[in-house]
Design a protein around this motif. Structure first.
Motif, mmCIF file in Angstrom:
data_model
loop_
_atom_site.group_PDB
_atom_site.id
_atom_site.type_symbol
_atom_site.label_atom_id
_atom_site.label_comp_id
_atom_site.label_asym_id
_atom_site.label_seq_id
_atom_site.Cartn_x
_atom_site.Cartn_y
_atom_site.Cartn_z
ATOM 1 N N HIS A 218 40.242 37.165 49.649
ATOM 2 C CA HIS A 218 39.310 36.088 49.304
ATOM 3 C C HIS A 218 39.827 34.800 49.922
ATOM 4 O O HIS A 218 40.937 34.370 49.610
ATOM 5 N N ARG A 219 39.041 34.245 50.847
ATOM 6 C CA ARG A 219 39.427 33.012 51.540
ATOM 7 C C ARG A 219 40.835 33.116 52.122
ATOM 8 O O ARG A 219 41.643 32.183 51.992
ATOM 9 N N GLY A 220 41.121 34.253 52.707
ATOM 10 C CA GLY A 220 42.403 34.417 53.393
ATOM 11 C C GLY A 220 43.573 34.758 52.513
ATOM 12 O O GLY A 220 44.690 34.895 53.000
ATOM 13 N N ARG A 221 43.333 34.905 51.214
ATOM 14 C CA ARG A 221 44.429 35.238 50.312
ATOM 15 C C ARG A 221 44.190 36.599 49.682
ATOM 16 O O ARG A 221 43.043 37.024 49.535
ATOM 17 N N LEU A 222 45.280 37.262 49.314
ATOM 18 C CA LEU A 222 45.141 38.507 48.575
ATOM 19 C C LEU A 222 44.775 38.145 47.143
ATOM 20 O O LEU A 222 45.563 37.543 46.419
ATOM 21 N N TYR A 223 43.563 38.524 46.737
ATOM 22 C CA TYR A 223 43.111 38.203 45.383
ATOM 23 C C TYR A 223 43.722 39.181 44.385
ATOM 24 O O TYR A 223 44.220 38.796 43.330
ATOM 25 N N ALA A 224 43.661 40.461 44.727
ATOM 26 C CA ALA A 224 44.267 41.484 43.867
ATOM 27 C C ALA A 224 44.391 42.764 44.674
ATOM 28 O O ALA A 224 43.661 42.970 45.643
ATOM 29 N N ALA A 225 45.337 43.611 44.280
ATOM 30 C CA ALA A 225 45.478 44.914 44.920
ATOM 31 C C ALA A 225 45.846 45.923 43.850
ATOM 32 O O ALA A 225 46.658 45.628 42.968
ATOM 33 N N GLY A 226 45.238 47.088 43.913
ATOM 34 C CA GLY A 226 45.562 48.116 42.934
ATOM 35 C C GLY A 226 44.521 49.220 42.945
ATOM 36 O O GLY A 226 43.653 49.269 43.831
ATOM 37 N N ALA A 227 44.619 50.095 41.954
ATOM 38 C CA ALA A 227 43.653 51.189 41.845
ATOM 39 C C ALA A 227 42.245 50.603 41.740
ATOM 40 O O ALA A 227 42.062 49.552 41.102
ATOM 41 N N PRO A 228 41.259 51.278 42.358
ATOM 42 C CA PRO A 228 39.898 50.693 42.375
ATOM 43 C C PRO A 228 39.389 50.298 40.994
ATOM 44 O O PRO A 228 38.830 49.214 40.815
ATOM 45 N N GLU A 229 39.606 51.164 39.996
ATOM 46 C CA GLU A 229 39.065 50.873 38.661
ATOM 47 C C GLU A 229 39.784 49.694 38.000
ATOM 48 O O GLU A 229 39.268 49.101 37.053
ATOM 49 N N ARG A 230 40.946 49.342 38.522
ATOM 50 C CA ARG A 230 41.683 48.217 37.954
ATOM 51 C C ARG A 230 41.250 46.882 38.579
ATOM 52 O O ARG A 230 41.246 45.848 37.908
ATOM 53 N N VAL A 231 40.920 46.911 39.867
ATOM 54 C CA VAL A 231 40.671 45.622 40.549
ATOM 55 C C VAL A 231 39.195 45.321 40.814
ATOM 56 O O VAL A 231 38.830 44.167 41.019
ATOM 57 N N ILE A 232 38.363 46.366 40.845
ATOM 58 C CA ILE A 232 36.931 46.090 41.049
ATOM 59 C C ILE A 232 36.292 45.939 39.677
ATOM 60 O O ILE A 232 36.034 46.914 38.975
#
Lengths: 268, 206
Positions: A218-232
């Motif tokens: 998001h805008r060049g930054r890592l907003y979140a990373a993880g298992a799909p059900e955790r971050v979406i």
């Protein structure tokens, strides 16, 4: 702890001609055998990050390692045996056939001025078969449709037989059936060969169904990373994509329903 | 820290700012309220007439400056590998504990961070005397947007490119917006406040 196949460590990336960093302070580790989907709005830095992971752009700050060594300390040929990258808009000289294009993926494995080995020929044959390009092998690229060309480039990356694949929007310009076809092939390649795949996708449901982990830019930054059900989730869709949405699971699959543009006060 | 005509901010204003910030942390996940976005007005450099005027999001300066700077930097550096959302959430938790009492903040300082090449920074480099105008300011109003009541605050501004005040504002900003390039910190020191409630500029006396 295993050494990641690729490891971006707090990288800041500024493509040539840009006055600002388009990727800022992003860290991302990719381990053997995992699929990581990069998602985010247009201009969020996905392609730039993929280019840097593929040693096509040097970080302004931070570093990227491949199996523990700075990617810029690998010889280009050595690196190309480790990592194959399919850019968003690949280009090549006119008049090249599908088979010639796919065969060029074997360059890192061949010695100069030597004919292709049996292993080279087998790799090209398998890649062409995997992408169902047998009937098109003699056709020149400019005579193919956009989707067919995309499959040819993907076959090139497969023929390179690397433990890491970087794919920038491999489903763009493909019809629905070919999109799912490509994603199914990627899943199979990952399972059969334990190839690590980093793939940028726009479709969140596709990302959730394919990837072990999702990294959201998001805008060049890592907003979140993880298992799909955790971050979406709904908060992410509001913050990053600026939409009010419902996220649900149906028949074991994630479903994302966009309802309306988000209240701008709530969007970060 | 007072001197050269610098005077404490009206206590009612400082208390309201702390309350407002605590409220935005609890109720709006940190999304700024109009009450922390004054208009900065300063004379246009080189011109006989005219002003440069720009709204900003302003901050308060904690008294335990270096401890807060260190804490915010640690939150950022230990969390950024997980992504900006994790850092943001931890930043909000930290600030919820921060905004409790006006006594915890420097009584004469207001800060902000701006692009070094912005016209406002250019004007403030040329002319330190400026005014902050808070349009939404009323302790008695509990509605979400507040009541329009203008507080005009004469200030002297310093443009900072380093130092402990710069570091504090920088790491606070980084928690929520990530690393920024070519930014400066503006340190406003309060000189006098005027209330326009009665249709004129009445001095604010606590």
């Amino acid at each position: 702890m295993t050494v990641p196949m690729l490891h971006a460590q707090r990288v800041h990336l500024r493509p040539p001609g840009s006055e600002r960093d388009v990727v800022r302070d992003v860290s991302l580790a990719v381990h053997a055998g995992e699929i990581v989907a990069l998602v985010g709005p247009n201009g969020s830095g996905k392609s730039t990050l993929l280019a840097a992971l593929g040693r096509a752009l040097r970080p302004r700050l931070g570093r990227i390692e491949a199996t523990g060594t700075d990617v810029w300390r690998h010889a280009p040929r050595t690196f190309a045996r480790q990592v194959a990258r399919m850019p968003q808009d690949p280009s090549c000289v006119e008049g090249i056939s599908v088979e010639q294009l796919v065969a060029s993926g074997r360059h890192p494995h061949r010695r100069a001025l030597t004919p292709p080995s049996a292993a080279d020929r087998a790799a090209v044959r398998e890649a062409i078969a995997a992408l169902e390009l047998g009937d098109l092998r003699g056709r020149t690229l400019e005579t193919l449709s956009g989707g067919e060309r995309r499959r040819a480039w993907l076959a090139l990356a497969l023929a390179q037989e690397t433990p890491v694949l970087l794919l920038d929007e491999p489903t763009a310009a493909l019809d629905v059936r070919h999109q799912w076809d490509v994603l199914a092939r990627l899943a199979r390649i990952n399972q059969d060969r334990r190839v690590a795949i980093v793939v940028s996708l726009h479709d969140l449901e596709q990302a959730a169904s394919l990837a072990h982990r999702v990294a959201i830019l998001h805008r060049g930054r890592l907003y979140a990373a993880g298992a799909p059900e955790r971050v979406i989730d709904e908060a992410m869709l509001c913050d990053v994509f600026g939409v009010d949405a419902r996220v649900a699971k149906e028949d074991g699959r994630m479903r994302v329903q966009v309802l309306r543009p988000a209240d701008p006060v709530r969007a970060l | 820290m007072l001197g050269d005509g610098v005077k404490p901010l009206p206590l009612s204003f400082l208390e309201w700012q702390v309350q407002l910030r605590a409220w935005t942390m609890e109720q709006r996940n940190g999304a700024p309220h109009a009450g922390v976005a004054p208009l900065v007005t300063v004379r246009r450099p080189g011109a006989a007439l005219g002003v440069v005027s720009h709204s900003i999001i302003c901050g308060l300066l904690p008294r335990d400056l270096d401890a807060k700077t260190k804490a915010w930097r640690e939150i950022y550096e230990s969390g950024i590998g997980e992504g900006s959302r994790a850092v943001y959430d931890r930043g909000i938790e930290s600030l919820k504990r921060c905004y409790r009492s006006a006594a915890d903040f420097d009584p004469s300082s207001i800060t902000t961070m701006l692009s070094a090449d912005s016209p406002l920074v250019e004007a403030l480099r040329a002319e330190a005397r400026c005014a902050l105008v808070f349009y939404v300011f009323d302790l008695t109003d509990r509605s979400e947007i507040g009541r329009f009541r203008c507080l005009h605050m004469d200030c002297r501004a310093s443009v900072l490119e380093g130092g402990s005040v710069y570091d504090n504002v920088h790491w606070h900003n980084t928690l929520f917006h990530g690393p920024t390039e070519d930014q400066v910190v503006i340190h406003f020191r309060h000189l006098a406040s005027w209330d326009t409630r009665f249709g004129g500029l009445a001095p604010v006396v606590d």
